[in-house]
Structure formats: structure tokens, C-alpha cells
Design an enzyme around this catalytic site. Structure first.
Site, short mmCIF file in Angstrom:
data_model
loop_
_atom_site.label_atom_id
_atom_site.label_comp_id
_atom_site.label_asym_id
_atom_site.label_seq_id
_atom_site.Cartn_x
_atom_site.Cartn_y
_atom_site.Cartn_z
N ARG A 33 11.10 -1.89 12.05
CA ARG A 33 9.81 -1.44 12.58
C ARG A 33 9.39 -2.34 13.73
O ARG A 33 9.48 -3.56 13.64
CB ARG A 33 8.75 -1.46 11.46
CG ARG A 33 8.47 -0.08 10.94
CD ARG A 33 7.52 -0.06 9.79
NE ARG A 33 6.19 -0.58 10.08
CZ ARG A 33 5.16 -0.43 9.26
NH1 ARG A 33 5.30 0.23 8.13
NH2 ARG A 33 3.99 -0.93 9.58
N ARG A 72 -1.95 -8.58 12.84
CA ARG A 72 -2.36 -7.57 11.87
C ARG A 72 -3.12 -8.24 10.71
O ARG A 72 -4.10 -7.69 10.20
CB ARG A 72 -1.13 -6.82 11.34
CG ARG A 72 -0.57 -5.84 12.39
CD ARG A 72 0.90 -5.54 12.21
NE ARG A 72 1.22 -4.89 10.96
CZ ARG A 72 2.45 -4.88 10.42
NH1 ARG A 72 3.45 -5.48 11.04
NH2 ARG A 72 2.67 -4.27 9.29
N ARG A 124 -10.15 1.26 7.85
CA ARG A 124 -9.84 -0.14 8.11
C ARG A 124 -10.94 -0.83 8.90
O ARG A 124 -10.87 -2.04 9.10
CB ARG A 124 -8.57 -0.23 8.97
CG ARG A 124 -7.34 -0.17 8.16
CD ARG A 124 -6.13 -0.31 9.06
NE ARG A 124 -5.10 -0.51 8.14
CZ ARG A 124 -3.80 -0.23 8.19
NH1 ARG A 124 -3.29 0.15 9.19
NH2 ARG A 124 -2.98 -0.39 7.25
N ARG A 148 11.34 -6.96 5.80
CA ARG A 148 11.43 -5.55 6.20
C ARG A 148 11.96 -5.42 7.62
O ARG A 148 12.66 -4.46 7.94
CB ARG A 148 10.06 -4.87 6.07
CG ARG A 148 10.13 -3.39 6.38
CD ARG A 148 8.87 -2.65 5.99
NE ARG A 148 7.73 -3.01 6.84
CZ ARG A 148 6.51 -2.54 6.67
NH1 ARG A 148 6.24 -1.72 5.68
NH2 ARG A 148 5.54 -2.91 7.48
N LYS A 188 0.83 -1.21 0.00
CA LYS A 188 0.00 0.00 0.00
C LYS A 188 0.86 1.26 0.00
O LYS A 188 0.68 2.15 -0.82
CB LYS A 188 -0.90 0.06 1.25
CG LYS A 188 -1.89 -1.05 1.39
CD LYS A 188 -2.80 -0.83 2.60
CE LYS A 188 -2.08 -0.79 3.93
NZ LYS A 188 -1.48 -2.07 4.33
P1 B4P Z 1 3.43 -1.97 2.54
O1 B4P Z 1 2.20 -2.79 2.40
O2 B4P Z 1 3.56 -0.80 1.61
O3 B4P Z 1 3.46 -1.66 4.07
P2 B4P Z 1 2.67 -0.57 4.85
O4 B4P Z 1 2.10 0.48 3.96
O5 B4P Z 1 3.64 -0.11 5.84
O6 B4P Z 1 1.41 -1.32 5.44
P3 B4P Z 1 1.05 -1.80 6.90
O7 B4P Z 1 -0.38 -2.21 6.84
O8 B4P Z 1 2.03 -2.82 7.33
O9 B4P Z 1 1.27 -0.60 7.85
P4 B4P Z 1 0.55 0.80 8.09
O10 B4P Z 1 1.63 1.79 8.12
O11 B4P Z 1 -0.57 1.06 7.14
O12 B4P Z 1 4.81 -2.75 2.26
C1 B4P Z 1 5.28 -3.76 3.05
C2 B4P Z 1 6.65 -4.28 2.60
O13 B4P Z 1 6.54 -4.98 1.36
C3 B4P Z 1 7.71 -3.20 2.37
O14 B4P Z 1 8.92 -3.65 2.93
C4 B4P Z 1 7.84 -3.09 0.86
O15 B4P Z 1 9.14 -2.74 0.45
C5 B4P Z 1 7.52 -4.49 0.43
N1 B4P Z 1 6.91 -4.55 -0.89
C6 B4P Z 1 6.01 -3.66 -1.41
N2 B4P Z 1 5.66 -4.03 -2.65
C7 B4P Z 1 6.33 -5.21 -2.93
C8 B4P Z 1 6.37 -6.11 -4.04
N3 B4P Z 1 5.63 -5.90 -5.15
N4 B4P Z 1 7.15 -7.21 -3.96
C9 B4P Z 1 7.89 -7.45 -2.85
N5 B4P Z 1 7.92 -6.64 -1.75
C10 B4P Z 1 7.13 -5.52 -1.79
O16 B4P Z 1 -0.09 0.63 9.55
C11 B4P Z 1 0.73 0.37 10.68
C12 B4P Z 1 -0.12 0.36 11.94
O17 B4P Z 1 -0.72 1.66 12.17
C13 B4P Z 1 -1.32 -0.60 11.96
O18 B4P Z 1 -0.97 -1.92 12.31
C14 B4P Z 1 -2.23 0.09 13.03
O19 B4P Z 1 -1.79 -0.18 14.33
C15 B4P Z 1 -2.00 1.57 12.76
N6 B4P Z 1 -3.00 2.10 11.82
C16 B4P Z 1 -2.76 2.60 10.59
N7 B4P Z 1 -3.91 3.00 9.99
C17 B4P Z 1 -4.91 2.73 10.88
C18 B4P Z 1 -6.32 2.89 10.85
N8 B4P Z 1 -6.96 3.40 9.77
N9 B4P Z 1 -7.04 2.51 11.94
C19 B4P Z 1 -6.45 2.02 13.02
N10 B4P Z 1 -5.10 1.82 13.12
C20 B4P Z 1 -4.34 2.17 12.06
#
Ligand code: B4P
Length: 193
Positions: A134, A145, A89, A128, A14
Site C-alpha cells: 500500500r 496518519r 474521522r 503490511r 478496523k
Molecule cells: P487495519 O487497521 O484493519 O487497517 P485499515 O482498516 O486499512 O486502516 P487504516 O486506517 O490504515 O486505513 P483506511 O483504509 O481506513 O489493519 C492494519 C494491519 O494490521 C493489517 O495488515 C492487518 O492484517 C493487521 N492486523 C489486524 N489485526 C491484527 C492483530 N490483532 N494483530 C496483528 N496484526 C493485525 O484509510 C486509508 C486512508 O483513506 C486514510 O489515511 C485517508 O487518507 C483515507 N480515508 C479513509 N476514510 C476517511 C475518512 N472518513 N475521512 C477522510 N479520509 C479518509
């Protein structure tokens, strides 16, 4: 095409794809995860509150997340559009976002749903963990998660699917190839009918 959501399980890419959409199409990106992490790093009150939940893999409570998003969506730079990464979410967050958009007289143009299998997601997030450090990228927390995604965020997707706004994108493969699919999905929604 200016108001978009990016929804997908943790690790689906994402954040990665949202950054590309933002820089290529010039749309302001809002990532709730990034806002929380900035607040954690700056040790603000919001950051101290959010950290407890994030480190356990839990959602930050809706009342905290919703008011943070409301404030952000009232800022001047997003009046012409935005891409929201990682929000909503929960079903409660969908209702809340509906309320904000209806007050503003706006609606969503597309909801991008990024897909990948759980095994691939766990593999990426553990990778990661070795590079980014992280605090929520360890196996037990990753599994939690993923559970929350399946039990709560899939309902969010179902609600938007009922409105026919969801474009499903396969998130597996080279990041550039996934981005081509994302652009294709956006342009397909944007095409005149
Ligand atoms: P991403 O999927 O981009 O990770 P993210 O955006 O950080 O998503 P995540 O859901 O984990 O965390 P968020 O910050 O939203 O990429 C993951 C990895 O995959 C990276 O290392 C990337 O390099 C790799 N990758 C990407 N594309 C690839 C490909 N094509 N092939 C191989 N590898 C690839 O949320 C974190 C926390 O914040 C949540 O757990 C929650 O506690 C809180 N939070 C955030 N939003 C919330 C909400 N709306 N409500 C309540 N809590 C919330």
C-alpha cells in the site's frame, strides 16, 4: 443491533474486524478507505482526487468523503443496517452523519473503538508494507496518519462517548481473540437493561 461504527487508529485492525463482523453477523460493511482504494484502482475522478491525500497520509477533504458516504447510505442494501469502517474521522463528519441519520429517522446502536499502542500500530503497518504494497504504508506517512488520529479522530470518539454509545475493545492479540472481544462488546450493548 444493526447500525455500528468501527473507529480506531490506523493499523488497529478496523478493516480486519469489520470483515469478520460483516460475514458473521450478516451486516453490510462500508469502508471509506476501501471505497477510495477501489476508485484509485479504477482511476476514476474520485480516485485521482483521493490518491493525492491518501499517499500523503492526509484525510480526504470532508466535502468529498461526506457526499460519498451519503450516496452509499441511501442505497437499498443498507436500509436495515450497516457497519461503517473508518468514518467518521473528523468532527465535521460526525455532524454530517448525524444529519443523514436524522433525515432517515435512524440512530446508531454502538460505536466500537479499537485500541492499540502507537508502537504496535507502526510495527503492523510496516509489516503490511512488505506484503500488500500500500502506498500509504511507509514510516513518515504512518506517523502522519497517527497524528491525525490523535488530533482529530480522538475528538470524534469523545463526542460519541458523551452519548454513551462507545464500546472500547483491546485490539492487541490474536485476531480471533480480538474478534471474541468485539462480539462480547456488541452483545453487552445489545443486552436488555
Ligand atoms: P487495519 O487497521 O484493519 O487497517 P485499515 O482498516 O486499512 O486502516 P487504516 O486506517 O490504515 O486505513 P483506511 O483504509 O481506513 O489493519 C492494519 C494491519 O494490521 C493489517 O495488515 C492487518 O492484517 C493487521 N492486523 C489486524 N489485526 C491484527 C492483530 N490483532 N494483530 C496483528 N496484526 C493485525 O484509510 C486509508 C486512508 O483513506 C486514510 O489515511 C485517508 O487518507 C483515507 N480515508 C479513509 N476514510 C476517511 C475518512 N472518513 N475521512 C477522510 N479520509 C479518509
Amino acid at each position: 443491533m444493526t447500525r455500528m461504527l468501527m473507529i480506531g487508529p490506523p493499523g488497529s485492525g478496523k478493516g480486519t474486524q469489520t470483515e469478520r463482523i460483516s460475514s458473521t453477523l450478516g451486516i453490510v460493511a462500508i469502508s471509506t478507505g476501501d471505497i477510495f482504494r477501489h476508485n484509485v484502482a479504477a482511476a476514476t475522478r474520485l480516485g485521482r482526487e483521493a490518491k493525492k491525500y491518501m499517499d500523503a497520509g492526509e484525510f480526504v477533504p470532508d466535502h468529498v468523503t461526506n457526499s460519498m458516504v451519503r450516496n452509499r447510505l441511501n442505497e437499498a442494501d443498507v436500509q436495515d443496517g450497516f457497519i461503517l469502517d473508518g468514518y467518521p474521522r473528523t468532527s465535521g463528519q460526525v455532524d454530517y452523519l448525524d444529519g443523514i441519520l436524522s433525515e432517515q429517522g435512524n440512530s446508531l446502536d454502538v460505536v466500537l473503538r479499537l485500541d492499540a499502542a502507537d508502537d504496535e500500530l507502526v510495527r503492523r503497518l510496516l509489516l503490511r508494507a512488505t506484503t500488500d504494497g500500500r502506498t500509504d504504508d511507509n514510516e513518515a506517512v504512518i506517523r502522519r496518519r497517527l497524528d491525525l488520529f490523535h488530533t482529530q479522530t480522538e475528538q470524534v470518539i469523545a463526542r460519541y462517548s458523551g452519548r454513551r454509545t462507545v464500546a472500547r475493545v483491546n485490539g492487541v492479540g490474536d485476531v480471533d481473540d480480538v474478534f471474541d472481544r468485539v462480539l462480547h462488546a456488541i452483545s453487552a450493548v445489545d443486552a436488555p437493561v
